[in-house]
Design an enzyme around this catalytic site. Structure first.
Site, PDB file in Angstrom:
ATOM      1  CG  ASP A  96      -3.542  -4.620   1.586  1.00 21.52           C
ATOM      2  OD1 ASP A  96      -3.492  -3.791   2.521  1.00 21.52           O
ATOM      3  OD2 ASP A  96      -3.088  -4.376   0.450  1.00 21.52           O
ATOM      4  CG  ASP A  99       4.583  -1.648   6.582  1.00 27.47           C
ATOM      5  OD1 ASP A  99       5.221  -2.136   7.524  1.00 27.47           O
ATOM      6  OD2 ASP A  99       5.137  -1.186   5.563  1.00 27.47           O
TER       7      ASP A  99
END
Ligand code: IMP
Ligand code: MG
Length: 174
Positions: A96, A99
């Site tokens: 997804d 980070d």
């Protein structure tokens, strides 16, 4: 809390179509295993897979991290491992959002030890500002520098995954 829309459903679908073509062209007839990283990637994975013109096999993993008392660092484990053997096959991990990069770096290391022909990453969002480990995203949906993002599979405390757009969640009214 405020939700600021960054991308709507049609923008995401258009991008998934472009990426689907790019990925199909890249792998051609070579055997490919596409790996969905649960839970967050489920929506993007579905869209991306539908836009392929090739026929990969698919599998699912789920990672979890826990605090290691001895090193005081967080450790990663599979809470669900793959079932397909990836030896000598191309692997495309579908995530997804990348980070800090810790999750992808862990996953790549574990999968690399299983002898695949290649491993690449596709991520719906490549969020670069907080990157701590050098992870290169090969197929990027949308680059972003910062923000806390929800929707289209992404959650905040397990909520908002069902939203059909991608939103920047603002915690204060300021
Ligand atoms: P990383 O290990 O820091 O690269 O990120 C790992 C996971 O944290 C991602 O796969 C997401 O599940 C979650 N995460 C990171 N940033 C966000 C965000 O902005 N919204 C929702 N989940 C996030
Ligand atoms: Mg995730």
């Amino acid at each position: 809390m405020k939700f600021i829309q960054l991308f709507d459903r049609s923008q995401i679908e258009a991008r998934a179509l472009e990426l689907g073509r790019e990925i199909s062209d890249h792998y051609g007839e070579e055997p490919l295993v596409c790996v969905c990283v649960l839970k967050g990637a489920y929506a993007f994975f579905t869209d991306l897979m539908r836009n392929l013109t090739i026929h990969p096999t698919m599998d699912f993993v789920r990672l979890s991290s826990y605090a290691d008392q001895t090193s005081r660092k967080s450790k990663m484990v599979f809470s669900k491992d793959m079932e397909i053997d990836i030896r000598d096959k191309h692997v495309l991990v579908v995530e997804d959002i990348v980070d800090t990069g810790h999750s992808m770096s862990f996953l790549l290391k574990v999968l690399e030890a299983r002898g695949p022909k290649s491993i690449k990453i596709a991520a719906m969002i490549d969020k670069t500002e907080r990157r701590e480990v050098d992870v290169n995203v090969d197929f990027v949906g949308f680059p972003l520098d910062k923000g806390y993002i929800v929707g289209y599979g992404l959650d905040y405390a397990e909520q908002y995954r069902e939203l059909d757009g991608i939103y920047d969640l603002k915690f204060s009214e300021a």
